[in-house]
Design an enzyme around this catalytic site. Structure first.
Site, mmCIF file in Angstrom:
data_model
loop_
_atom_site.group_PDB
_atom_site.id
_atom_site.type_symbol
_atom_site.label_atom_id
_atom_site.label_comp_id
_atom_site.label_asym_id
_atom_site.label_seq_id
_atom_site.Cartn_x
_atom_site.Cartn_y
_atom_site.Cartn_z
ATOM 1 N N LYS A 179 0.861 -1.193 0.000
ATOM 2 C CA LYS A 179 0.000 0.000 0.000
ATOM 3 C C LYS A 179 0.887 1.229 0.000
ATOM 4 O O LYS A 179 2.005 1.194 0.500
ATOM 5 C CB LYS A 179 -0.872 0.020 1.256
ATOM 6 C CG LYS A 179 -2.129 0.838 1.108
ATOM 7 C CD LYS A 179 -3.135 0.076 0.287
ATOM 8 C CE LYS A 179 -4.491 0.724 0.245
ATOM 9 N NZ LYS A 179 -5.505 -0.263 -0.157
ATOM 10 N N GLY A 200 -20.225 7.119 2.837
ATOM 11 C CA GLY A 200 -19.266 7.440 1.775
ATOM 12 C C GLY A 200 -19.985 7.680 0.462
ATOM 13 O O GLY A 200 -21.093 7.158 0.228
ATOM 14 N N ASN A 215 -15.833 6.546 -5.138
ATOM 15 C CA ASN A 215 -15.984 5.599 -6.249
ATOM 16 C C ASN A 215 -16.637 4.289 -5.816
ATOM 17 O O ASN A 215 -17.519 3.767 -6.495
ATOM 18 C CB ASN A 215 -14.593 5.339 -6.854
ATOM 19 C CG ASN A 215 -14.675 4.394 -8.030
ATOM 20 O OD1 ASN A 215 -15.494 4.571 -8.924
ATOM 21 N ND2 ASN A 215 -13.862 3.353 -8.021
HETATM 22 N N1 GLU Z 1 -7.184 0.094 -3.575
HETATM 23 C C1 GLU Z 1 -7.947 -1.075 -3.808
HETATM 24 C C2 GLU Z 1 -8.022 -1.968 -2.577
HETATM 25 O O1 GLU Z 1 -7.914 -1.526 -1.468
HETATM 26 C C3 GLU Z 1 -7.471 -1.813 -5.039
HETATM 27 C C4 GLU Z 1 -6.034 -2.205 -5.034
HETATM 28 C C5 GLU Z 1 -5.523 -2.650 -6.386
HETATM 29 O O2 GLU Z 1 -6.287 -2.659 -7.324
HETATM 30 O O3 GLU Z 1 -4.353 -2.983 -6.434
HETATM 31 O O4 GLU Z 1 -8.272 -3.138 -2.681
#
Ligand code: GLU
Length: 428
Positions: free
Chosen positions: A107, A219, A222
């Site tokens: 992350k 929320g 998206n």
């Molecule tokens: N940000 C999204 C999640 O928390 C997607 C992560 C991604 O597609 O790599 O799952």
């Protein structure tokens, strides 16, 4: 909001420790998995439109890559902390393992308020982030994606910078790209739609018909918008939605008992999902305090904002009517809040199952980018539904067999797979 201090990473580690005990993992595996493998902290100098240089803090945390390259989004948020990014990276490892895609967990984050940045400043920030980690991320190492307050345009600037540095075309470096620039059809919708695929399966278990249910959503970004879209399509009715009002620095809940009109609210929201309260009032929405979303007299709650939304301070306010919670956000429920939900017998679809549609579709995007062959939207969403529904069935079967809540069952499957991969590689 709970007044007690909250640390998302401590929460993720406590969750892990409990499951490690259930799985009887050896000490080496526990020590390896309760910490990230690697992390990068950096300062990002950006020349602002007024000519001054402002320095932002940025992070990339790689929790585990035993099952494949790290995968996970980049968040832009003023309250970002490295501990939140660490927790989110760990949750990505479990999420990818649960849906059985050959990826690990990472992350990223930048401490910033994108509302207050011009497009040019955001572009400079994206490029600076990539320059800071350009040698430590990439298609075979660690693949970023959008997350809170980042989108396809941010991904494209990041890709462009990465390709500029490495002198080639590397569309598999990042996912969530705009469709015209190597992205996958359906990626924008995937996380929110995935929440509803999981909700549909849970409603079957509860013997409820979607058209007989109502939901309240936290929320309006998206994930929330696409979850509402598909939930409406399968016949459900959303009666309340809350969002963060950046101008007033507080959350507001918008209620219409006859059901919210999604296109209407989209029409009065900014690109970060802040709905204009004045315009909503004129359209007949009741304006309530932000936390009112959790007290609504509905069948389903969908927390689809940030972590720490359902706690021991507010779980008691959940209406007796609520049967199901689908966690669109990452980490919305604290362990104490979860305890109350269990006692109440509420069926919870845990975050790393409910919102796994995003990363599953990101994996499909990588496959398409790497083979340079693109699928139709129906193909993408069909494969997504199949992958997620089969993960739901695995979790539900384990939950029944071991008489565990869905969250524990999902952790057992995911952590078991990651531990096995570490073991098979000879790491532990
Ligand atoms: N940000 C999204 C999640 O928390 C997607 C992560 C991604 O597609 O790599 O799952």
């Amino acid at each position: 909001m709970s007044t007690k201090s909250f640390n998302a990473f401590a929460m993720a580690q406590a969750q892990f420790d409990r499951i490690a005990e259930l799985l009887e993992l050896d000490q080496g595996t526990r020590d390896l998995l309760r910490q990230p493998l690697r992390e990068y902290h950096f300062s990002l100098p950006v020349r602002m439109d007024d000519g001054r240089v402002r320095v932002f803090r940025g992070y990339r945390v790689q929790h585990n890559d035993a099952r494949g390259p790290g995968k996970g989004g980049i968040r832009f948020h003023p309250q970002e902390t490295v501990d939140t990014v660490r927790a989110l990276a760990m949750w990505m490892t479990w999420k990818c393992a649960l849906v059985n895609v050959p990826l690990g967990g990472s992350k990223g984050g930048v401490v910033c308020a994108p509302h207050d940045l011009s497009q040019r400043e955001q572009e400079a920030l994206c490029r600076a982030w990539v320059r800071a980690v350009a040698r430590d991320v990439g298609p075979v190492l660690d693949v970023p994606a959008p997350d809170v307050m980042t989108n396809g345009q941010h991904m494209l600037w990041m890709l462009d910078e990465f390709e500029h540095i490495h002198g080639g075309k590397y569309p598999g470096f990042i996912t969530g790209k705009p469709v015209a620039m190597g992205g996958s059809l359906g990626r924008t919708e995937a996380t929110g739609y995935g929440v509803v695929f999981m909700l549909r399966e849970a409603l079957k278990e509860l013997q409820l018909r979607p058209q007989d249910t109502q939901a309240s959503v936290q929320g309006f970004g998206n994930v929330a918008q696409h979850a509402i879209e598909l939930y409406h399509q399968i016949g459900g009715r959303v009666t309340a939605v809350s969002c963060w009002d950046h101008g007033a620095q507080r959350a507001v809940c918008f209620r219409k008992k006859s059901g919210i009109d999604l296109p209407e609210l989209r029409g009065i929201a900014d690109r970060f999902g802040t709905i204009d309260p004045q315009k909503a009032g004129k359209l007949g929405y009741e304006l309530l305090p932000g936390d009112a979303w959790i007290e609504q007299d509905v069948d389903i709650l969908i927390p689809a904002a940030l972590e720490h939304a359902i706690t021991d301070d507010n779980a008691g306010k959940i209406s007796r009517r609520v049967r199901l919670i689908a966690e669109g956000a990452n980490g919305p429920t604290t362990p104490e809040g979860d305890h109350i939900l269990r006692e109440r017998g509420i069926f919870v679809i845990p975050d790393f199952l409910a919102n796994a549609g995003g990363v599953t579709c990101s994996y499909f995007e990588q496959v398409q980018s790497n083979t340079n062959f693109y699928w139709t939207k129906d193909e993408v969403l069909g494969k997504l539904d199949l992958a997620m529904t089969s993960a739901f069935i695995d979790v539900s079967q384990t939950a029944h067999q071991r008489k565990l809540p869905m969250r524990d069952a999902a952790h057992i499957i995911a952590i078991g797979r990651v531990a096995q991969a570490c073991h098979d590689r000879g790491w532990v």
